[in-house]
Design a protein around this motif. Structure first.
Motif, mmCIF file in Angstrom:
data_model
loop_
_atom_site.group_PDB
_atom_site.id
_atom_site.type_symbol
_atom_site.label_atom_id
_atom_site.label_comp_id
_atom_site.label_asym_id
_atom_site.label_seq_id
_atom_site.Cartn_x
_atom_site.Cartn_y
_atom_site.Cartn_z
ATOM 1 N N UNK A 67 0.835 -1.209 0.000
ATOM 2 C CA UNK A 67 0.000 0.000 0.000
ATOM 3 C C UNK A 67 0.869 1.259 0.000
ATOM 4 N N UNK A 68 1.976 1.226 0.752
ATOM 5 C CA UNK A 68 2.889 2.374 0.754
ATOM 6 C C UNK A 68 3.485 2.593 -0.637
ATOM 7 N N UNK A 69 3.845 1.508 -1.312
ATOM 8 C CA UNK A 69 4.388 1.622 -2.666
ATOM 9 C C UNK A 69 3.354 2.200 -3.629
ATOM 10 N N UNK A 70 2.109 1.712 -3.503
ATOM 11 C CA UNK A 70 1.049 2.224 -4.374
ATOM 12 C C UNK A 70 0.790 3.702 -4.110
ATOM 13 N N UNK A 71 0.817 4.084 -2.831
ATOM 14 C CA UNK A 71 0.631 5.494 -2.475
ATOM 15 C C UNK A 71 1.691 6.370 -3.142
ATOM 16 N N UNK A 72 2.959 5.955 -2.997
ATOM 17 C CA UNK A 72 4.044 6.758 -3.542
ATOM 18 C C UNK A 72 4.017 6.777 -5.064
ATOM 19 N N UNK A 73 3.756 5.604 -5.660
ATOM 20 C CA UNK A 73 3.759 5.523 -7.114
ATOM 21 C C UNK A 73 2.624 6.317 -7.735
ATOM 22 N N UNK A 74 1.452 6.279 -7.117
ATOM 23 C CA UNK A 74 0.322 7.012 -7.680
ATOM 24 C C UNK A 74 0.530 8.517 -7.609
#
Length: 362
Positions: free
Chosen positions: A273-280
């Motif tokens: 979820x942290x990766x998705x947050x940063x990537x988005x």
């Protein structure tokens, strides 16, 4: 509640914090590293809003950041530069923390979300939202479809990698990384196929997002990243004990009462979820999640990967990288992903060489 106090003989190296019935021990070097990183991050924030095509004196920039500024400088900072700098800090912290969790859970320094396919899966979801969903801009102004597309892509990719790497009741870091690298190649190919079939205008917008850039980031990105980080950061810190014990071998963690499988899944879901947050919010930016945990470990002088220091290191790395990308070749601005990728490539080669020499491949 009592004030923090130190004890002898650990007085010089360990701080013990007590809040009523709760307490925690913190190494002095770790605390000093965290404080230093916070100060460097704040200095980077002030420099980021001060430097640019229209240079603003540091004093005026500092006043604007603290909310006491006025005039044109205050307008430029609050409308253009401050949301970009805040987004850089939060995205960097999310990448740094996600990298720390992946590397700690798999006990492999190569287990970074931008190498093992999580960021690529997030990219497939976000690009799908941009192309298939008819999003009219890559992120800004359409901040509904892109984050959820990125999150769905990252979660599906993480689940697939975990299941493919799962053997005999557990996973090993070596197998996890190998499966992740294979998934990364497949997902990159899928992204290119989607771009090749897309309308040229939509493909151009998606390519800008895929490069990894903080250009044009506004308060909608700050709000999204801030809310998501405010939820995910406490949840991740709350799992600090299993996070630390998972850095030992499975038998040791299990003997200390850690429900190994559930703890690992919970931490991986949070890291995804942290990766998705940063990537988005900024696109797939290389090196930060890979390098921040190892840099933080060396700065803090700990045997394992320090969680909070990794997040702070990621924030510092990204805001300094974005500052350099904006100013080194001014008036030309590089996407920050280009700069971090150029720095990360030799670092990755060095890490591979060290891992090979140390025989830590498995």
């Amino acid at each position: 509640m009592s004030l923090p106090r130190t004890t002898t003989p650990r007085m010089a190296t360990t701080l013990r914090l007590e809040f009523g019935p709760f307490g925690a021990a913190l190494r002095l070097r770790v605390a000093l590293t965290a404080v230093a990183l916070v100060l460097i991050g704040f200095a980077g924030l002030v420099a980021s809003v001060s430097l640019g095509t229209y240079a603003i004196p540091v004093g005026d920039a500092l006043n604007a950041v603290l909310g006491t500024g006025e005039g044109a400088a205050d307008l430029i900072i609050h409308e253009l530069r401050l949301p970009r700098a805040l987004t850089a800090l939060m995205v960097g912290a999310a990448f740094g923390l996600a990298g720390a969790v992946y590397q700690a859970v798999t006990r492999n320094p190569l287990a970074s979300p931008d190498l093992i396919g999580i960021a690529a899966g997030s990219g497939v979801g976000a690009v799908g939202a941009i192309l298939v969903g008819g999003v009219t801009a890559a992120g800004a102004g359409t901040f509904v479809a892109v984050p959820f597309g990125a999150l769905a892509g990252a979660l599906l990719t993480s689940a697939a990698i975990y299941l493919l790497a799962f053997r005999d009741g557990t996973i090993t870091g070596y197998r996890f990384v190998l499966v992740g690298i294979a998934a990364n190649g497949a997902l990159v190919a899928l992204t290119r196929w989607m771009l090749a079939r897309a309308d040229i205008d939509q493909a151009s917008r998606a390519m800008v997002w895929l490069t990894g850039s903080l250009n044009g980031r506004g308060y909608e990105h700050v709000q999204w990243a801030g809310l998501a980080l405010a939820l995910l950061l406490p949840l991740t810190v709350a799992l600090a004990r299993p996070y630390q014990l998972l850095q030992y071998d499975d038998d040791t963690a299990r003997s200390l009462g850690i429900p190994l499988r559930y703890a690992r899944i919970a931490l991986l879901v949070l890291a995804t979820c942290l990766t998705a947050l940063a990537t988005s919010a900024a696109g797939p930016i290389a090196f930060v999640a890979l390098g921040a945990p190892q840099i933080a470990r060396r700065l803090a002088g700990t045997p394992g990967i320090p969680m909070v220091c990794s997040a702070l290191t990621g924030a510092v790395l990204l805001i300094l990288a974005d500052l350099a990308a904006r100013t080194v070749l001014a008036p030309t601005e590089l996407p920050v992903g280009v700069l971090t990728g150029a720095v990360g490539a030799p670092y990755l080669l060095l890490l591979l060489a060290r891992t090979n020499r140390a025989g830590k491949g498995g």
